[in-house]
Design an enzyme around this catalytic site. Structure first.
Site, PDB file in Angstrom:
ATOM      1  CD  GLN B 236      -2.889  -0.249   1.636  1.00 17.95           C
ATOM      2  OE1 GLN B 236      -2.915  -2.441   2.770  1.00 17.95           O
ATOM      3  NE2 GLN B 236      -3.811   0.436   2.850  1.00 17.95           N
ATOM      4  NE  ARG B 383     -13.693   0.310   3.812  1.00 20.04           N
ATOM      5  CZ  ARG B 383     -14.444   0.049   2.117  1.00 20.04           C
ATOM      6  NH1 ARG B 383     -14.159  -1.059   1.767  1.00 20.04           N
ATOM      7  NH2 ARG B 383     -14.378   0.697   1.232  1.00 20.04           N
ATOM      8  CB  CYS B 384     -10.455   2.703  10.292  1.00 16.79           C
ATOM      9  SG  CYS B 384      -9.218   2.442  11.181  1.00 16.79           S
ATOM     10  CD  GLU B 759      -9.878   4.819   5.427  1.00 12.26           C
ATOM     11  OE1 GLU B 759      -9.409   5.431   6.107  1.00 12.26           O
ATOM     12  OE2 GLU B 759      -8.433   3.769   5.046  1.00 12.26           O
TER      13      GLU B 759
END
Lengths: 164, 805
Positions: B236, B383-384, B759
């Site tokens: 990522q 996912r945040c 997110e």
């Protein structure tokens, strides 16, 4: 290492012959021996469906089948569903209705959906959700996948009617 | 203007710029099975690596015998810590200022830890050889409870013995990592002591895992002739990986090329640097041929990147009327065997200090204690943005508990405490400056959309019917209002391993009026190739269809910090707009020259510069692009290119209002989601279709976490949820249709006002689902139960409350 077996498959309409260990999983024979990399490996336990193909007319998770068991079989993968010049209705529908994000589940998802629509050409939303429950997607929350499949079903039925 | 010129509306629509639900350009290859993920990479002579992993959660490694494995035909090498030690690669630095064993160095600290790396001619031989490596272990006492870890004499990290200070200050105990404090403890305690009402609660935000459908993997190829290392992988943050690889290996950075090909979902799992990456590099250097490592699903769930695992205790003070006066939060954070949390360096508990949420809380105090246990390292932002899910869950549960304490409606309690529109930019008690918001408008819109009062009436009727024995189903109304903090971040306080968290965009306009733009981010499903072209289209007046977006190849892309924490749009999206404006500034000079007027006498109009007051005289961007390459213009260099490195002045603060309506079968514990309404405000909306898709996906991951997904351990440190049989991933069958809605409150400091959205639905969704479950039992005395609310746990709640009697 065990002795290799002579394997014959028809993949996406093409006859393929090769040697493989009997213990080799079908997904690896497809991906690594035949370079058909559309089907993916997500779990190796039959849960996620990223490896879904059509084998002798049935949806099969190729990560939990030995290539030896598939000997002689007729196989369709995502690569056999459409061509760049003429996409399958489901491929078009997934693009149109945003039925994918990272794309990793998509080949298995569309391959399964193509079989689902053969099994049941006029599914309800509930039947689509149930019929697709063997394929996991982590990105879309399924809402647009279901929408894509229902739209493709309508499209297919409309063109059938037009042909009649 | 002549008859052939399309009107402004048509010209604008042709650009497919901001606000257009443009179809994704990525989809052609993905729908045809032509994506190129790391496991699709096949190089001549490529070998396969596989790990010998520890079956024990805590043990001494007495001996490793490789002989039988090496004797197996097809096995090329078996690497252990002893082999890596001379290269100083048996340990590696973590993103959190700690270090982590690449291969077990004398002991193991969690089940599934990497002990030896087998390299063989194919994956089957490698797997056979893994079984032939004989490892003798001596079991040690296992500590899986962070509270016990802080009391026990058992030392987990013997390598840190005697170190009373870590990367984040003093250590209180040999299994303690850090204490991170924010806010004003003294005043907060005074407020709590003198408050009308104080609600207290302890909650466990369980350990879980991002579990993207594609696991982690890498292919390393060391070209000994040219001295170049190429590394493909599920990264990522590819540029950071290049820098780390250079620092670790000693190979100069220009001789390393890192490529993130297509990535099959990340959700934070692919931010960290894992032993598999390092081992594939070392193995390629040792063998001189490419080496591939791809983890299987069990390895993924057991060893790379857990999320959450926060024990949170809160005290919230309020007046009798419900005005919140103070907040106190303490967290015991279980970081596993190594502190490998993926946070900006100065934030060992991420942005947990956003835990005052969307409320105007005058004083607050937060303390987080990080602790070592015999669990896998990780601590990623699933996912945040960094620890924001934990923070939002905490405050949204505290609000519900306070509502119970005050016997108030939880929606009204939120409303009277929201930060008001006119208070922005708002300074929070724990140190953040919220950029913009209009919470009351969003909340009112949401409650109206679902007929909140009607729902409460229905719920009350249901409770009465239940008491009369007419139904066995209860109704829960889940509320949440969240404020995210994304777009890390300003270089002054955000860095990863010393690299400031700016991001970048480089644009080249081609002579015929098309373009390529390269960014420091990397899409994992977000659709950057589609949306960044839209940002640019609106800035430079060329159609998005004529703009190629490229990311993920460090040889070609400008340096960036990658994609996670919803930072791509706030940071790289801003860089894209700024680079576009540089293009436009030069284009203006070219246009003025071509039109034979002064620079100031032309103005921008969608896709062209026109002479002020003479709209029939103009040069389109296409004409300008051509001129940039075929005309000698005095004082202007040929070509039309720009680059921007954008250091954001602040984070962005997206927000949203969610409502979930759930029916719960008291006898089976099965929750059925009847309705889910999600209103998101992510500032300027780039592509509504993609926004909605991200919201559906984030809500589904929230549903998973709230209703069943966990990484659970037994007392011996065995992972009980190591396959998809036990680790809950929802299917189409379990997931509802979501209703999406929006308000638009642009970020005042972002060039196009965008805030990021991917997110938000996860951050706001988890408390919303959880609150729905808990709300269903509120009338029967439920105050708080811990997630995940699987059927068994919901049934237990019903049972505990006497509903089965």
């Amino acid at each position: 290492m065990t002795q290799k077996m002579h394997i014959k498959l028809t993949v996406n309409g093409e006859d393929r012959e090769f040697l493989a260990e009997p213990r080799e999983l079908l997904i690896y024979a497809l991906r690594e021996t035949l370079n058909i990399t559309g089907p993916h490996v997500g779990c190796e336990t039959s849960h996620c469906g990223a490896c879904t193909i059509t084998l002798n007319g049935k949806s099969v998770k190729s990560c939990t089948m030995f290539v030896a068991q598939a000997n002689g079989a007729e196989i369709t993968t995502i690569e056999g569903l459409g061509s760049p010049d003429s996409l399958h209705v489901l491929q078009e529908a997934f693009k149109e209705h945003h039925g994918l994000q990272c794309g990793f589940c998509t080949p298995g998802m569309i391959t399964r959906a193509s079989k689902l629509l053969e099994e049941n050409p006029t599914p309800t939303e509930e039947e689509v959700r149930f019929g697709m429950a063997g394929n996991i997607c982590r990105c879309t929350g399924y809402q647009n996948i279901v929408k894509s499949i229902l739209a493709a079903a309508n499209e297919l039925n409309a063109s059938k009617e037009a042909a009649q | 203007m002549n008859d052939m010129t399309p009107d402004r509306e048509t010209r604008s629509a042709n650009l497919k710029g901001l606000g257009c639900s443009r179809k994704r350009v990525e989809d052609a290859r993905f729908t045809q099975g032509k994506g190129n993920y790391v496991d699709d990479i096949k190089l001549p002579g490529m070998l396969h690596g596989d790990f010998v992993r520890s079956p024990y959660a805590h043990a001494r490694v007495v001996s490793i015998n490789k002989d039988a494995a090496l004797a197996l035909p097809g096995v090329v090498a078996v690497l252990t810590a002893e082999d890596l030690a001379p290269l100083n690669l048996h340990w590696m630095p973590t993103l959190a200022g700690d270090k982590q064993m690449v291969l077990a160095d004398g002991k193991v600290l969690f089940q599934g830890q990497e002990v030896a790396f087998v390299v063989a001619k194919d994956r089957y031989v490698a797997a056979d050889a893994v079984e032939l490596v004989e490892v003798e272990y001596e079991e040690l006492p296992v500590i899986v409870d962070p509270f016990e870890a802080l009391k026990t004499d058992v030392v987990l990290r013997e390598d840190l013995a005697g170190q009373t200070h870590g990367a984040h200050g003093p250590r209180k105990h040999h299994n303690h990592i850090f204490t991170w404090e924010q806010g004003d403890e003294t005043t907060t305690n005074q407020v709590l002591e003198n408050a009308d009402v104080v609600a207290e609660e302890t909650m466990y935000y369980h350990r879980t895992h991002p579990c993207p459908l594609e696991t982690c993997g890498s292919v390393a190829s060391m070209d000994k002739v040219n001295g170049k290392l190429t590394l493909w992988g599920t990264f990522q943050a590819p540029h950071v990986v290049r820098t780390v690889a250079s620092l670790l290996s000693g190979i100069e950075e220009h001789n390393i090329r890192v490529v993130s090909p297509d990535i099959g979902g990340g959700f934070g799992n692919k931010v960290g640097v894992y032993p598999g990456y390092v081992c594939s590099i070392v193995a390629s250097i040792v063998t001189g041929v490419p080496v591939k490592w791809v983890e299987d699903r069990m390895e993924n769930l057991m060893s790379t990147a857990f999320a959450r695992d926060y024990w949170m205790t809160g005290k919230i003070a309020a007046t009798k009327e419900g005005k919140i006066t103070g907040l106190h939060c303490h967290v015991t954070a279980d970081h596993g065997g190594f502190d490998a949390c993926a946070d900006p360096t100065k934030f060992p508990a991420g942005f947990m200090n956003i835990c005052t949420g969307s409320y105007d809380i005058p004083v607050a105090y937060l303390a987080v204690d990080g602790v070592y246990t015999n669990k896998a390292p990780g601590g990623v932002s699933y996912r945040c943005s960094f620890r924001v899910t934990e923070a939002v869950y905490f405050i949204e549960r505290m609000i519900e508990v306070l509502a119970i304490e005050l016997n108030m409606d939880a929606a009204e309690l939120r409303r009277i405490n929201f930060i008001k529109k006119e208070q922005f930019p708002y300074q929070s008690a724990l140190g953040w400056e919220y950029d913009s918001g209009d919470y009351h408008t969003a909340w009112d819109k949401a409650l109206k959309a679902v007929d909140y009062e009607g729902l409460r009436r229905e719920q009350a009727e249901r409770v009465e019917a239940f008491k009369r024995g007419e139904t066995r189903t209860l109704m829960g109304i889940g509320l949440s209002f969240f404020t995210e903090i994304v777009g890390a971040g300003p270089v002054k306080n955000c860095d990863i391993l010393g690299m400031g968290m700016f991001d970048s965009c480089e644009i080249r306009i081609h002579p015929t009026g098309s373009a390529i733009a390269r960014l420091g981010t990397i899409s994992q499903g977000q659709g950057h190739a589609t949306t960044f072209a839209q940002i640019l289209a609106s800035e430079i007046g060329l159609s998005a269809d004529s703009i190629t977006i490229e990311e993920g190849d460090t040889d070609t892309a400008p340096y960036g910090l990658g994609t996670y924490g919803s930072r791509s749009t706030p940071v790289a999206g801003a860089a894209t707009a700024m680079a576009g404006r540089k293009i436009r500034a030069k284009a203006q000079m070219i246009a003025a020259y071509l039109l034979e007027v002064h620079d100031d006498d032309v103005e921008w109009d969608i896709d062209r510069f026109v002479v002020k007051g003479a709209p029939e005289r103009f040069k389109t961007m296409k004409e300008i692009a051509y001129a940039a390459y075929n005309q000698a213009i005095p004082g202007i260099e040929p070509g039309l290119e720009a680059v921007s490195y954008y250091d954001p002045p602040n984070m962005t603060y997206p927000f949203g209002a969610y409502v979930c309506v759930m029916d719960i079968d008291v006898d089976t514990g099965v929750p059925e989601i009847r309705r889910f309404y999600a209103l998101d405000d992510c500032g300027t909306r780039i592509n509504p279709m993609i926004i909605e898709g991200q919201i559906h996906g984030g809500l589904t991951e929230a549903l998973a976490v709230a209703l069943g997904q966990e990484i659970a351990y037994d007392d011996l440190g065995n992972v009980k949820t190591g396959t998809l049989m036990d680790f809950f991933l929802p299917t189409a069958w379990e997931v509802p249709n979501y209703e999406t809605d929006f308000t638009v409150t642009p970020s005042p400091h972002h060039p196009i006002g965008a805030k990021g959205v991917g997110e938000s639905p996860h951050v706001g969704g988890v408390p919303c689902f959880s609150n729905a479950v808990q709300d269903a039992f509120r009338a029967f005395g439920n105050r708080h139960t811990n997630m995940p609310h699987d059927h068994w746990r919901i049934w237990q709640t019903a049972n505990r409350l006497g509903l089965h009697d």
